[in-house]
Enzyme design. Sequence first.
Site, mmCIF file in Angstrom:
data_model
loop_
_atom_site.group_PDB
_atom_site.id
_atom_site.type_symbol
_atom_site.label_atom_id
_atom_site.label_comp_id
_atom_site.label_asym_id
_atom_site.label_seq_id
_atom_site.Cartn_x
_atom_site.Cartn_y
_atom_site.Cartn_z
ATOM 1 N N SER A 137 -1.976 10.122 1.751
ATOM 2 C CA SER A 137 -0.558 9.959 1.408
ATOM 3 C C SER A 137 0.267 11.035 2.111
ATOM 4 O O SER A 137 -0.201 11.656 3.076
ATOM 5 C CB SER A 137 -0.385 10.031 -0.113
ATOM 6 O OG SER A 137 0.908 9.621 -0.485
ATOM 7 N N ASN A 138 1.485 11.239 1.653
ATOM 8 C CA ASN A 138 2.350 12.278 2.229
ATOM 9 C C ASN A 138 3.225 12.864 1.128
ATOM 10 O O ASN A 138 3.181 12.410 -0.010
ATOM 11 C CB ASN A 138 3.193 11.694 3.372
ATOM 12 C CG ASN A 138 4.080 10.568 2.897
ATOM 13 O OD1 ASN A 138 5.008 10.776 2.126
ATOM 14 N ND2 ASN A 138 3.772 9.344 3.332
ATOM 15 N N HIS A 139 4.038 13.886 1.487
ATOM 16 C CA HIS A 139 4.787 14.648 0.476
ATOM 17 C C HIS A 139 6.165 14.086 0.149
ATOM 18 O O HIS A 139 6.975 14.787 -0.451
ATOM 19 C CB HIS A 139 4.934 16.103 0.930
ATOM 20 C CG HIS A 139 3.659 16.875 0.858
ATOM 21 N ND1 HIS A 139 3.050 17.173 -0.323
ATOM 22 C CD2 HIS A 139 2.876 17.386 1.834
ATOM 23 C CE1 HIS A 139 1.949 17.851 -0.089
ATOM 24 N NE2 HIS A 139 1.812 17.989 1.221
ATOM 25 N N ALA A 177 8.599 6.618 2.928
ATOM 26 C CA ALA A 177 7.746 7.266 3.934
ATOM 27 C C ALA A 177 6.416 6.510 3.921
ATOM 28 O O ALA A 177 5.458 6.908 3.259
ATOM 29 C CB ALA A 177 7.558 8.732 3.602
#
Length: 219
Positions: A29-31, A96
């Site tokens: 995943s991402n932030h 995102a």
Amino acid sequence: FQTGLLAGKKVVITAGPTREAIDPVRYISNHSSGKMGYALAEAAAEAGAHTLLISGPTQLPCPARVTRIDVVSAVDMFAASLREAADCDLFIASAAVADYRPREVAEQKIKKGEGESITLTLVKNPDIVAAVARLPQRPFTVGFAAESEHLVEYARRKLVRKKLDLVIANDITQPGIGFNSDNNAVTLVDAAGEQVIDQRSKTQLARELVTILAEKLAS
Ligand code: C5P
């Protein structure tokens, strides 16, 4: 800020990160916090739009008068977006989305092996906003571009390549704005030219963006 600006319009917004499963307990995943997309949904609802928020996993409460559809992976977000975008007036892609997902999701938890490395093969995820822009009855389609250099040039390339109506470009090297922050500054890029909106709270920025988008929808 006028409350009736988007009355009678259906607005669909994607927000947050996506999670791409590796096995039953792990993911890529991402932030992304989802703050910009949630602020846009709040502003669109305040402007009177029937507002749908297609959200990856975030810590944020659903804004008042917004319908949220929770999704996890990019493929889930793609399916929900294509279904809901077919009859909407405005589609804003602020999520995102993970560019890649593991080719296979292991059914059981992957055990630590003897070797010093293992290999995970990733395959490309579908481009959601580009697919929405290709719909026969396309909504006014807006994408984001987070760039660390050549902001306007790269945003304009995205506008053309994905056939978008507008790109909201973010300079991710500027301290205190963008990803995870409460503030943002953007440059709007479309066929007509560029417009800079300098740093302010995401709530304030969202209201301004909604005002500008409502004008563009009406013209
Ligand atoms: O190609 P890139 O990820 O830089 O483009 C960013 C824009 O495209 C954002 O609006 C993002 O929400 C959208 N996007 C998407 N589906 C993807 C990748 C990006 O809708 N798979």
